[in-house]
Design a protein around this motif. Structure first.
Motif, PDB file in Angstrom:
ATOM      1  N   PRO A  13      13.619  -4.753  -7.406  1.00  0.00           N
ATOM      2  CA  PRO A  13      13.157  -3.827  -8.091  1.00  0.00           C
ATOM      3  C   PRO A  13      11.980  -3.233  -6.759  1.00  0.00           C
ATOM      4  CG  PRO A  13      13.120  -6.020  -9.228  1.00  0.00           C
ATOM      5  CD  PRO A  13      13.752  -6.949  -8.447  1.00  0.00           C
ATOM      6  N   VAL A  14      11.691  -3.862  -5.659  1.00  0.00           N
ATOM      7  CA  VAL A  14      10.861  -2.480  -5.275  1.00  0.00           C
ATOM      8  C   VAL A  14      11.852  -1.811  -4.064  1.00  0.00           C
ATOM      9  CG1 VAL A  14       9.583  -2.825  -3.102  1.00  0.00           C
ATOM     10  CG2 VAL A  14       9.277  -4.093  -5.041  1.00  0.00           C
ATOM     11  N   SER A  15      13.022  -2.914  -3.748  1.00  0.00           N
ATOM     12  CA  SER A  15      13.837  -2.490  -2.842  1.00  0.00           C
ATOM     13  C   SER A  15      14.349  -0.757  -3.637  1.00  0.00           C
ATOM     14  CB  SER A  15      14.612  -2.212  -2.010  1.00  0.00           C
ATOM     15  OG  SER A  15      15.415  -3.639  -2.910  1.00  0.00           O
ATOM     16  N   GLY A  16      15.214  -1.264  -5.052  1.00  0.00           N
ATOM     17  CA  GLY A  16      16.000  -0.310  -5.772  1.00  0.00           C
ATOM     18  C   GLY A  16      14.635   1.375  -6.216  1.00  0.00           C
ATOM     19  N   PHE A  17      13.744   1.425  -6.087  1.00  0.00           N
ATOM     20  CA  PHE A  17      12.401   1.853  -6.357  1.00  0.00           C
ATOM     21  C   PHE A  17      12.615   2.638  -5.103  1.00  0.00           C
ATOM     22  CE2 PHE A  17       8.011   3.503  -5.675  1.00  0.00           C
ATOM     23  CZ  PHE A  17       8.263   4.505  -7.014  1.00  0.00           C
ATOM     24  N   VAL A  44      -2.601  -1.585 -11.702  1.00  0.00           N
ATOM     25  CA  VAL A  44      -3.041  -1.631 -13.154  1.00  0.00           C
ATOM     26  C   VAL A  44      -3.599   0.086 -13.194  1.00  0.00           C
ATOM     27  CG1 VAL A  44      -4.554  -1.754 -14.950  1.00  0.00           C
ATOM     28  CG2 VAL A  44      -4.637  -3.729 -13.866  1.00  0.00           C
ATOM     29  N   LEU A  45      -3.845   0.905 -12.566  1.00  0.00           N
ATOM     30  CA  LEU A  45      -4.081   2.303 -13.302  1.00  0.00           C
ATOM     31  C   LEU A  45      -2.352   3.005 -12.294  1.00  0.00           C
ATOM     32  CD1 LEU A  45      -5.107   4.924 -12.838  1.00  0.00           C
ATOM     33  CD2 LEU A  45      -5.593   5.507 -10.781  1.00  0.00           C
ATOM     34  N   LEU A  46      -1.452   2.564 -11.688  1.00  0.00           N
ATOM     35  CA  LEU A  46      -0.692   3.456 -11.353  1.00  0.00           C
ATOM     36  C   LEU A  46       0.434   2.470 -12.563  1.00  0.00           C
ATOM     37  CD1 LEU A  46      -0.095   2.174  -7.750  1.00  0.00           C
ATOM     38  CD2 LEU A  46      -0.323   5.194  -8.958  1.00  0.00           C
ATOM     39  N   ARG A  47       0.411   1.370 -13.350  1.00  0.00           N
ATOM     40  CA  ARG A  47       1.427   0.977 -14.299  1.00  0.00           C
ATOM     41  C   ARG A  47       1.448   1.762 -15.875  1.00  0.00           C
ATOM     42  NH1 ARG A  47       0.138  -4.519 -12.810  1.00  0.00           N
ATOM     43  NH2 ARG A  47      -0.525  -4.289 -14.380  1.00  0.00           N
ATOM     44  N   GLY A  48       0.096   2.063 -15.909  1.00  0.00           N
ATOM     45  CA  GLY A  48      -0.378   3.063 -17.103  1.00  0.00           C
ATOM     46  C   GLY A  48      -0.074   4.237 -16.642  1.00  0.00           C
ATOM     47  N   LEU A  49       0.220   4.982 -15.768  1.00  0.00           N
ATOM     48  CA  LEU A  49       0.662   6.833 -14.997  1.00  0.00           C
ATOM     49  C   LEU A  49       1.859   6.713 -15.616  1.00  0.00           C
ATOM     50  CD1 LEU A  49      -2.065   7.275 -12.682  1.00  0.00           C
ATOM     51  CD2 LEU A  49      -2.335   7.911 -14.138  1.00  0.00           C
ATOM     52  N   LEU A  50       2.547   5.596 -14.812  1.00  0.00           N
ATOM     53  CA  LEU A  50       4.027   5.812 -14.514  1.00  0.00           C
ATOM     54  C   LEU A  50       4.522   5.333 -16.190  1.00  0.00           C
ATOM     55  CD1 LEU A  50       4.658   3.715 -11.221  1.00  0.00           C
ATOM     56  CD2 LEU A  50       5.069   6.151 -11.938  1.00  0.00           C
ATOM     57  N   ALA A 108       9.150  -2.019  -9.986  1.00  0.00           N
ATOM     58  CA  ALA A 108       8.430  -2.154  -8.590  1.00  0.00           C
ATOM     59  C   ALA A 108       6.836  -2.378  -8.560  1.00  0.00           C
ATOM     60  CB  ALA A 108       8.531  -1.147  -7.420  1.00  0.00           C
ATOM     61  N   LEU A 109       6.403  -1.942  -9.411  1.00  0.00           N
ATOM     62  CA  LEU A 109       5.138  -2.671  -9.741  1.00  0.00           C
ATOM     63  C   LEU A 109       4.681  -4.197  -9.844  1.00  0.00           C
ATOM     64  CD1 LEU A 109       3.094   0.697 -10.280  1.00  0.00           C
ATOM     65  CD2 LEU A 109       3.055  -0.528  -8.418  1.00  0.00           C
ATOM     66  N   HIS A 110       5.642  -4.187 -10.684  1.00  0.00           N
ATOM     67  CA  HIS A 110       5.507  -5.565 -11.450  1.00  0.00           C
ATOM     68  C   HIS A 110       5.698  -6.879  -9.952  1.00  0.00           C
ATOM     69  CE1 HIS A 110       4.473  -5.274 -15.043  1.00  0.00           C
ATOM     70  NE2 HIS A 110       5.145  -4.697 -16.238  1.00  0.00           N
ATOM     71  N   ALA A 111       6.924  -6.266  -9.742  1.00  0.00           N
ATOM     72  CA  ALA A 111       7.375  -7.446  -8.931  1.00  0.00           C
ATOM     73  C   ALA A 111       6.310  -7.657  -7.390  1.00  0.00           C
ATOM     74  CB  ALA A 111       8.486  -6.534  -7.936  1.00  0.00           C
ATOM     75  N   LEU A 112       5.780  -6.443  -7.141  1.00  0.00           N
ATOM     76  CA  LEU A 112       4.699  -6.594  -5.749  1.00  0.00           C
ATOM     77  C   LEU A 112       3.574  -7.180  -6.575  1.00  0.00           C
ATOM     78  CD1 LEU A 112       4.876  -2.703  -4.690  1.00  0.00           C
ATOM     79  CD2 LEU A 112       5.146  -4.999  -3.527  1.00  0.00           C
ATOM     80  N   CYS A 115       1.217  -1.194   0.203  1.00  0.00           N
ATOM     81  CA  CYS A 115       0.159  -0.113   0.008  1.00  0.00           C
ATOM     82  C   CYS A 115       1.027   1.137   0.397  1.00  0.00           C
ATOM     83  CB  CYS A 115      -0.740  -0.320   0.878  1.00  0.00           C
ATOM     84  SG  CYS A 115      -2.257   1.960   1.337  1.00  0.00           S
ATOM     85  N   GLY A 116       1.978   1.128   0.656  1.00  0.00           N
ATOM     86  CA  GLY A 116       2.322   2.116   1.070  1.00  0.00           C
ATOM     87  C   GLY A 116       3.705   2.954  -0.504  1.00  0.00           C
ATOM     88  N   THR A 117       3.906   1.550  -0.562  1.00  0.00           N
ATOM     89  CA  THR A 117       4.766   2.115  -2.130  1.00  0.00           C
ATOM     90  C   THR A 117       4.410   1.879  -3.714  1.00  0.00           C
ATOM     91  OG1 THR A 117       6.277   0.275  -1.975  1.00  0.00           O
ATOM     92  CG2 THR A 117       6.215   0.441  -3.487  1.00  0.00           C
ATOM     93  N   GLN A 118       2.296   2.090  -3.478  1.00  0.00           N
ATOM     94  CA  GLN A 118       2.082   2.425  -4.044  1.00  0.00           C
ATOM     95  C   GLN A 118       1.099   3.597  -4.188  1.00  0.00           C
ATOM     96  OE1 GLN A 118      -1.523  -0.280  -4.356  1.00  0.00           O
ATOM     97  NE2 GLN A 118      -0.467  -1.615  -5.301  1.00  0.00           N
ATOM     98  N   TYR A 119       1.630   4.742  -3.474  1.00  0.00           N
ATOM     99  CA  TYR A 119       0.759   5.998  -2.807  1.00  0.00           C
ATOM    100  C   TYR A 119       2.169   6.277  -2.941  1.00  0.00           C
ATOM    101  CZ  TYR A 119      -4.286   5.427  -0.977  1.00  0.00           C
ATOM    102  OH  TYR A 119      -5.328   5.462  -0.575  1.00  0.00           O
ATOM    103  N   ALA A 120       3.279   6.191  -3.576  1.00  0.00           N
ATOM    104  CA  ALA A 120       4.113   6.737  -4.002  1.00  0.00           C
ATOM    105  C   ALA A 120       5.073   6.423  -4.732  1.00  0.00           C
ATOM    106  CB  ALA A 120       6.508   5.558  -2.867  1.00  0.00           C
ATOM    107  N   ALA A 121       4.765   5.419  -5.211  1.00  0.00           N
ATOM    108  CA  ALA A 121       4.591   5.495  -7.036  1.00  0.00           C
ATOM    109  C   ALA A 121       3.357   6.452  -7.672  1.00  0.00           C
ATOM    110  CB  ALA A 121       3.668   4.080  -6.951  1.00  0.00           C
ATOM    111  N   LEU A 122       2.042   6.750  -7.127  1.00  0.00           N
ATOM    112  CA  LEU A 122       1.413   7.619  -8.048  1.00  0.00           C
ATOM    113  C   LEU A 122       2.098   9.308  -7.370  1.00  0.00           C
ATOM    114  CD1 LEU A 122      -1.749   8.703  -8.363  1.00  0.00           C
ATOM    115  CD2 LEU A 122      -2.337   8.962  -5.565  1.00  0.00           C
ATOM    116  N   ASN A 123       2.575   9.560  -6.161  1.00  0.00           N
ATOM    117  CA  ASN A 123       3.316  11.055  -6.167  1.00  0.00           C
ATOM    118  C   ASN A 123       4.381  11.015  -7.329  1.00  0.00           C
ATOM    119  OD1 ASN A 123       1.447  11.677  -4.220  1.00  0.00           O
ATOM    120  ND2 ASN A 123       2.608  11.234  -2.393  1.00  0.00           N
ATOM    121  N   THR A 124       4.763   9.571  -7.504  1.00  0.00           N
ATOM    122  CA  THR A 124       6.220   9.465  -8.338  1.00  0.00           C
ATOM    123  C   THR A 124       5.441  10.082  -9.208  1.00  0.00           C
ATOM    124  OG1 THR A 124       7.342   8.246  -6.990  1.00  0.00           O
ATOM    125  CG2 THR A 124       7.834   8.285  -9.638  1.00  0.00           C
TER     126      THR A 124
END
Length: 288
Positions: free
Chosen positions: A99-103, A172-178, A151-155, A38-47
Motif C-alpha cells: 500500500p505504501v509503494s502503491g501510493f 489521524v489528521l491526514l486520514r480524516g482529510l483524505l 498507505a497511512l494505515h500500513a505505516l 515523514c515524507g509520505t505524510q507530507y505527500a499525503a497532505l499535498n494529495t
C-alpha cells in the motif's frame, strides 16, 4: 546473567565521547523508516490539497486560482527507492509494504492529472473544463483518497510493530482529510474558495542518539559481543557479527544495564531492537 563475556568488556559508565568526523553511512532501520514515514505524510497532505481542489471544481464550488493546484503536486520522499529493502529487513509482508509503494508510485499519476486539468483550464477556460471533466476529477480525487488512506494505515501498522507512535497524530489528521476527499468533499478549501493547507502537528523525527557502546547480546541462549550504535527512547541499533533475525527476542547488556527487546530489522551486521520497556526522556543513555 551474562558472565562469560562481561569480564572481557570494559564497563564504562561515563557518557560516550562524541564521534568525530563520522564516515557517511546509508540510512537504515529506524532512521530510514522515520524519513520515509515523514515524507509520505507530507505527500499525503499535498494529495489532500489536490483532491480538495479537484472536488471543488467538479462540484462547481468557488475555487480561487485553480492553476495554483500545481503548487501542491505531491512528491514522494527521496528515500522511497529503499522502501523494498527496508521491508525485507523488517520481514514485513506484501500486504503491509505494497500500500505504501502503491501510493508513492501513484503520485506520478496525480502530477499528470493536475497538469492536464490546469493545461485545459489555460486553453479552454474553467467552465468548459468543469463541464467536460467533472466525473474525471471526482474519480481522480476518490482514488487519491483511497490510496493515501491505505498507505497511512500500513505505516501505522509498521510503526506499531517497531514500537514507534511518533507520527500518529499526523496520521489521524491526514486520514480524516483524505476520507473527506474520498467522499467528494473539499476539507482544505475555505469558504472564500482558497486552499488552506495546515501544518502537520509532528514535524520533527524522533530523537536518535548516535553512540558507540560495547555491549553483550544474548539471543537464543547464546551470548555475543557487539556494539550499540544508536539509542532512542523506544529502541537500539546494534552491530553484531551474529545473525539477529527479525522477531528474535534478545537481551542487551550495556555495562550494568540490561534491556530486553525484539529484533525488528536486520541488515548484515546491523540490527534494530524494539525495547520491551521504553526509556524515560531523562534516561542517562539519552543524555547529551
Amino acid at each position: 546473567m551474562i558472565l562469560s563475556l562481561r569480564s572481557v568488556l570494559a564497563v564504562n559508565t561515563a557518557p560516550p565521547a562524541p564521534l568525530t568526523s563520522p564516515a557517511p553511512a546509508q540510512k537504515q532501520g529506524f532512521a530510514l523508516l522515520a524519513e520515509i514515514t515523514c515524507g509520505t505524510q507530507y505527500a499525503a497532505l499535498n494529495t489532500a490539497a489536490v483532491g480538495s481542489g479537484l472536488n471543488a471544481l467538479s462540484r462547481r464550488w468557488p475555487l480561487q486560482r485553480p492553476l495554483a493546484l500545481r503548487n501542491f503536486i505531491p512528491n514522494p520522499p527521496s528515500a522511497r527507492l529503499s522502501w523494498g529493502r527496508l521491508m525485507e529487513e523488517m520481514a514485513q509482508p506484501d500486504t503491509v509494504s505494497l500500500p505504501v509503494s502503491g501510493f508513492l508510485t501513484h503520485l506520478a499519476v496525480v502530477e499528470k492529472q493536475v497538469e492536464f486539468i490546469c493545461d485545459e483550464i489555460e486553453q479552454r477556460g474553467q467552465s468548459a473544463v468543469v463541464l467536460q471533466h467533472s466525473a474525471r476529477m471526482q474519480q481522480a480525487a476518490k482514488q487519491m483518497g483511497q490510496l493515501g488512506i491505505a498507505a497511512l494505515h500500513a505505516l501505522d501498522s509498521i510503526g506499531a510493530a517497531v514500537g514507534s507512535n511518533h507520527f500518529v497524530r499526523n496520521s489521524v489528521l491526514l486520514r480524516g482529510l483524505l476520507h473527506d476527499v474520498q467522499e467528494g468533499r473539499s476539507p482544505l478549501v475555505d469558504r472564500t474558495g482558497r486552499l488552506q493547507v495546515p501544518e502537520l502537528p509532528q514535524r520533527r523525527p524522533p530523537l536518535v542518539k548516535r553512540v558507540s557502546l560495547p555491549c553483550v547480546i544474548e539471543c537464543k541462549g547464546k551470548e555475543h559481543r557487539g556494539t550499540v550504535t544508536n539509542i532512542s527512547a523506544g529502541g537500539l541499533g546494534v552491530d553484531c557479527a551474529a545473525p539477529l533475525a527479525p522477531r528474535s527476542v534478545i537481551v542487551v547488556e550495556i555495562g550494568e544495564r540490561c534491556m530486553s527487546g525484539r529484533v525488528v530489522w536486520q541488515s548484515g551486521r546491523n540490527a534494530g531492537v524494539r525495547l520491551d520497556k521504553a526509556l524515560k526522556d531523562d534516561d542517562v543513555l539519552l543524555a547529551d
